[in-house]
Design a protein around this motif. Structure first.
Motif, mmCIF file in Angstrom:
data_model
loop_
_atom_site.group_PDB
_atom_site.id
_atom_site.type_symbol
_atom_site.label_atom_id
_atom_site.label_comp_id
_atom_site.label_asym_id
_atom_site.label_seq_id
_atom_site.Cartn_x
_atom_site.Cartn_y
_atom_site.Cartn_z
ATOM 1 N N ALA A 1 2.687 15.886 6.722
ATOM 2 C CA ALA A 1 1.265 15.519 6.788
ATOM 3 C C ALA A 1 0.983 14.282 5.822
ATOM 4 O O ALA A 1 -0.384 13.814 6.008
ATOM 5 C CB ALA A 1 0.497 16.675 5.985
ATOM 6 N N ALA B 1 3.330 12.793 12.012
ATOM 7 C CA ALA B 1 4.019 13.723 11.794
ATOM 8 C C ALA B 1 4.995 13.763 12.931
ATOM 9 O O ALA B 1 6.172 14.621 12.833
ATOM 10 C CB ALA B 1 3.188 15.104 11.985
ATOM 11 N N PHE C 1 -1.935 18.541 10.545
ATOM 12 C CA PHE C 1 -1.675 17.331 10.260
ATOM 13 C C PHE C 1 -2.688 16.124 10.523
ATOM 14 O O PHE C 1 -3.038 16.091 11.612
ATOM 15 C CB PHE C 1 -0.290 16.825 10.979
ATOM 16 C CG PHE C 1 0.912 17.753 10.999
ATOM 17 C CD1 PHE C 1 1.300 18.173 9.445
ATOM 18 C CD2 PHE C 1 1.408 18.369 11.990
ATOM 19 C CE1 PHE C 1 2.442 19.010 9.572
ATOM 20 C CE2 PHE C 1 2.634 19.364 11.710
ATOM 21 C CZ PHE C 1 3.007 19.465 10.499
#
Length: 388
Positions: free
Chosen positions: A333, A373, A367
Motif C-alpha cells: 500500500a 502495489a 491499495f
C-alpha cells in the motif's frame, strides 16, 4: 498487465489487478463507536542485527503510519501484539515506541491507548519470581504508559499465566493493578490462538470459568475499567460477555473473524472495536463505522462484510503470525518502502498465503496506488522464482 500468482497446491493462475482504488477520504472519529486500530511497527531494514538482538525500528515510517490512522478518525492501540510484542519487539523498544507515539498523538490530537504487560521478564524467568515479580513488572509498565500520557491497556501476561496457581491469583494481581491505576484502563483477554503461552488464562482452560473470573475482576473495580478487549474469535461468547458487563464498561471486540456483526450489534448491545485487522483496513473501516453514526447499519454491513474474507485469511492458523500479512499489505500500500519485520518475521507466511492476501486486498480496492502495489507484487514474485 496481469500477474501470475502461485496457489497452495503448487499451481499458478493469472490475476488481473484492479485499476481503481476505493475513494477513502480522511474523516473525524465515529460518534457511535470507539474504534482503535492496533498498529504494526516498521522495522529498519538497514540495521545490522544478529539473531536475538534488540529490535531496530524505522521511527519516521512507524509514526507516519500512526498519523495515517489518526487522519481517518481511528484511535491507535499501541505496542500490542500487532506491533509484535513478545514476537520480536522487546520491552525497551516498546517503551520507546509508547513514548514517541504518545507525543505524536498529543501533537495531532489523536486518541491512543498503549499496552502494559510484563515482557521485560525474560522467557527463562517466566513464573520463577512468583506473583510479586509479576506485579512489579506490570507496575513498571503501567507507570510508563501513564507517564507518557496514554491510556493503559493491561495486556495478558505470559509470566502471570506461568506463575498463577488459580483464579484467586488473577484476582489479586489485577485488583492490585487496578487500585493503582490513575484512570480507567482497558483489560485485554488474548486467547491461546494468538499466544499459546496464555492457555488457561484467568485460572482455567474452561472458558466459562475463566469468564466468571474475568467478570469478577471487573465487578470489583468497575470505576477503573473503561472497557475490555476480547480476542477469543468466538462471537457468541463475546455477545454473552458484553451483556454481563457493568454499566459503563465497554466491550472492545478483538474478534478478527466476526467484527462486522459484533460492531453492528443487536437489540440489546454492541461492541466497540480494537482490532489488528483494522491496520490494513483502517480507512475503509473508519468510513464504514461512520455509517452507523448516520443510522444506516445496512450500509455499514455492505461496506465491511466483504472484508471478512481477507481478515479470515490473514488470521488463519497459526493465527499469531497474522502480523506478517499485515506488514506485507502495508508495504504494497506504500506505507513503507520494504517488506522487512523485526525478528525476521517476514518469513513466517508462505508465498501462496501472501499472494492470496494481495489478491483479496486488491479486490477490495485497499491499495491507494494499485499500479505501485502491482509493481511491488511483481518484483516480490520474481525474487521467489515465479517468472512473470
Amino acid at each position: 498487465m496481469s500477474l501470475l500468482l502461485p496457489g497452495p497446491s503448487g499451481t499458478t493462475r493469472r490475476y488481473e489487478p484492479r485499476a481503481d482504488p476505493l475513494a477513502l477520504a480522511p474523516g473525524p472519529p465515529a460518534r457511535s463507536r470507539t474504534v482503535f486500530a492496533a498498529a504494526h511497527v516498521v522495522a529498519d531494514p538497514r540495521a545490522d542485527l544478529s539473531p536475538g538482538a534488540p529490535a531496530a525500528v524505522d521511527w519516521d515510517a512507524t509514526l507516519a503510519f500512526r498519523r495515517h490512522l489518526w487522519s481517518h478518525g481511528l484511535g491507535v492501540a499501541e505496542a500490542m501484539d500487532t506491533a509484535q510484542r513478545g514476537m520480536g519487539l522487546d520491552w525497551p523498544t516498546a517503551a520507546e515506541l509508547i513514548r514517541r507515539s504518545a507525543l505524536e498523538a498529543a501533537a495531532v490530537g489523536g486518541r491512543i491507548a498503549c499496552g502494559a504487560g510484563t515482557d521485560q521478564l525474560g522467557t527463562d524467568q517466566l513464573g520463577s519470581g512468583g506473583l510479586a515479580e509479576v506485579r512489579a513488572a506490570y507496575e513498571d509498565q503501567l507507570a510508563h504508559v501513564e507517564g507518557a500520557g496514554a491510556q493503559p491497556i493491561l495486556m495478558a501476561s505470559r509470566a502471570l499465566a506461568a506463575a498463577a496457581r488459580d483464579a484467586e491469583d488473577y484476582l489479586a494481581v489485577y485488583g492490585h493493578l487496578l487500585r493503582q491505576a490513575s484512570a480507567p484502563v482497558i483489560l485485554h483477554w488474548l486467547g491461546p490462538m494468538f499466544d499459546p503461552a496464555l492457555d488457561g488464562y484467568w485460572g482455567s482452560s474452561d472458558l466459562d470459568a475463566a469468564t466468571d473470573t474475568f467478570l469478577d475482576v471487573i465487578a470489583a473495580h468497575p470505576d477503573k475499567v473503561d472497557g475490555v478487549k476480547v480476542s477469543l474469535l468466538d462471537a457468541r461468547r463475546e455477545v454473552e460477555l458484553r451483556r454481563r458487563l457493568p454499566e459503563g464498561v465497554r466491550c472492545y471486540t478483538g474478534d478478527d473473524f466476526h467484527y462486522p456483526e459484533l460492531i453492528a450489534g443487536d437489540e440489546q448491545s454492541f461492541s466497540h472495536a480494537l482490532l489488528g485487522v483494522f491496520d490494513p483496513l483502517g480507512p475503509l473501516a473508519a468510513g464504514a463505522v461512520r455509517l452507523l453514526d448516520e443510522g444506516d447499519p445496512d450500509a455499514f454491513r455492505a461496506a465491511l462484510d466483504p472484508t471478512v474474507a481477507l481478515a479470515r485469511h490473514l488470521f488463519e492458523p497459526p493465527t499469531r503470525f497474522y502480523k506478517t500479512g499485515v506488514v506485507f499489505l502495508a508495504w504494497l500500500a506504500g506505507h513503507q518502502t520494504h517488506f522487512t519485520m523485526v525478528g525476521g518475521l517476514q518469513s513466517a507466511r508462505s508465498l501462496p498465503h501472501l499472494a492470496r492476501a494481495y489478491e483479496l486486498a486488491d479486490g477490495l480496492g485497499l491499495f491507494p496506488d494499485p499500479g505501485r502495489a502491482e509493481s511491488r507484487m511483481r518484483s516480490f514474485l520474481t525474487v521467489y522464482g515465479v517468472a512473470q
